[in-house]
Scaffold this active site. Structure first.
Site, mmCIF file in Angstrom:
data_model
loop_
_atom_site.group_PDB
_atom_site.id
_atom_site.type_symbol
_atom_site.label_atom_id
_atom_site.label_comp_id
_atom_site.label_asym_id
_atom_site.label_seq_id
_atom_site.Cartn_x
_atom_site.Cartn_y
_atom_site.Cartn_z
ATOM 1 N N ASP A 35 34.324 14.583 35.905
ATOM 2 C CA ASP A 35 33.083 15.287 35.644
ATOM 3 C C ASP A 35 33.417 16.785 35.854
ATOM 4 O OD1 ASP A 35 30.383 15.934 35.354
ATOM 5 O OD2 ASP A 35 29.926 13.885 34.532
ATOM 6 N N ASP A 53 37.057 19.980 34.085
ATOM 7 C CA ASP A 53 36.515 20.382 32.660
ATOM 8 C C ASP A 53 37.597 19.614 31.871
ATOM 9 O OD1 ASP A 53 35.657 21.514 30.399
ATOM 10 O OD2 ASP A 53 35.538 23.635 31.248
ATOM 11 N N VAL A 54 36.951 18.844 30.719
ATOM 12 C CA VAL A 54 37.633 18.174 30.085
ATOM 13 C C VAL A 54 38.208 19.004 28.695
ATOM 14 C CG1 VAL A 54 36.594 15.792 30.205
ATOM 15 C CG2 VAL A 54 35.743 17.368 28.370
ATOM 16 N N TYR A 145 25.990 19.266 17.253
ATOM 17 C CA TYR A 145 26.135 17.875 18.037
ATOM 18 C C TYR A 145 26.515 16.900 17.124
ATOM 19 C CZ TYR A 145 25.008 14.191 21.186
ATOM 20 O OH TYR A 145 25.205 13.076 21.899
ATOM 21 N N LYS A 149 29.721 14.260 17.134
ATOM 22 C CA LYS A 149 29.770 13.009 17.322
ATOM 23 C C LYS A 149 30.304 12.304 16.038
ATOM 24 C CE LYS A 149 28.384 12.670 21.483
ATOM 25 N NZ LYS A 149 29.357 11.971 22.707
ATOM 26 N N THR A 180 18.283 9.661 30.045
ATOM 27 C CA THR A 180 18.772 10.569 31.054
ATOM 28 C C THR A 180 18.526 11.997 31.076
ATOM 29 O OG1 THR A 180 20.847 11.119 29.610
ATOM 30 C CG2 THR A 180 20.917 9.167 30.417
#
Length: 233
Positions: A35, A53-54, A145, A149, A180
């Site tokens: 993460d 950081d991905v 967003y 996705k 969340t």
């Protein structure tokens, strides 16, 4: 989940990713949590955690290779994602698009790329976390967003088709809004959903573990819709 399972989970510091980590540990898996958040400390003592950081392709590859060097990798769950600003497309700026697509799409690609050599060796599997936004254009989410996705959904199909010949299964989940911090203050209310409530992180994590494991050994290219009926209302 058998003790031989060695799974990398991104977005592991909170939400769905954290729930996946906890369920995997309860089932005896060895887990690497990844993460962007700093190492939370003692609460993570039961498994390895790396701040990463991905979007950083080289760093992702180094972190994954280091974990794999101790016994390989049998599974990858890509849960790292950002929602972005709540703005109309008229107000989008390049930095909005770069961040959301950079984390959600490019970050997933880099994680898959880094894990695949190890998953091909083990005959492992991948579960990517998409969203109902990719199915129906979002409940309240912005176009950037939803586009990110939708990209995950297409990525699942492409990877599943091409990697099954290498012994790697690729599946996904498409949740609705989950209870969340990601959705706090963004205008979601439970009356938007036929089921009358938000999902808990664990309610998304359990289907992820099903797809990851041998119970779903004949499934590849599948995406489970876990959205409380919102996609069909």
């Amino acid at each position: 989940m058998q003790s031989a399972q060695r799974v990398i989970v991104t977005g592991a510091a909170s939400g769905v990713g954290r729930a996946v980590v906890e369920l995997l540990l309860d089932r005896g898996a060895e887990v690497l949590g990844v993460d962007i958040e700093p190492d939370p400390g003692d609460q993570w003592a039961r498994y390895r955690y790396v701040s990463c950081d991905v979007r950083d392709r080289d760093r992702v590859a180094a972190v994954f290779d280091s974990f794999a060097s101790d016994g390989g990798v049998t599974g990858l769950v890509t849960s790292a994602a950002v929602y972005g600003r709540d703005i109309a497309i008229d107000d989008l700026r390049p930095d909005d698009v770069d961040r959301v697509l950079g984390v959600n799409v490019a970050g997933t690609l880099w994680c898959v790329q880094a894990a695949l050599p190890h998953l091909r060796a083990s005959g492992g599997s991948i579960v990517a976390v998409a969203s109902v936004a990719g199915r129906i254009g979002g409940v309240l989410a912005g176009a950037h967003y939803s586009a990110s996705k939708g990209g995950i959904l297409s990525m699942i199909r492409s990877l599943a088709k091409n990697e099954i010949r290498n012994g790697v299964r690729v599946n996904g989940v498409a949740p609705g809004p989950v209870d969340t911090p990601m959705i706090e203050g963004r205008g979601y209310t439970v009356d938007m959903f036929p089921i009358g409530r938000f999902a808990s992180p664990e309610e998304i994590a359990r289907p992820i573990l099903f797809l990851l494991g041998e119970e779903a050994s004949y499934a590849t290219g599948a995406v489970l819709d876990i959205n409380g009926g919102v996609a069909f209302s």
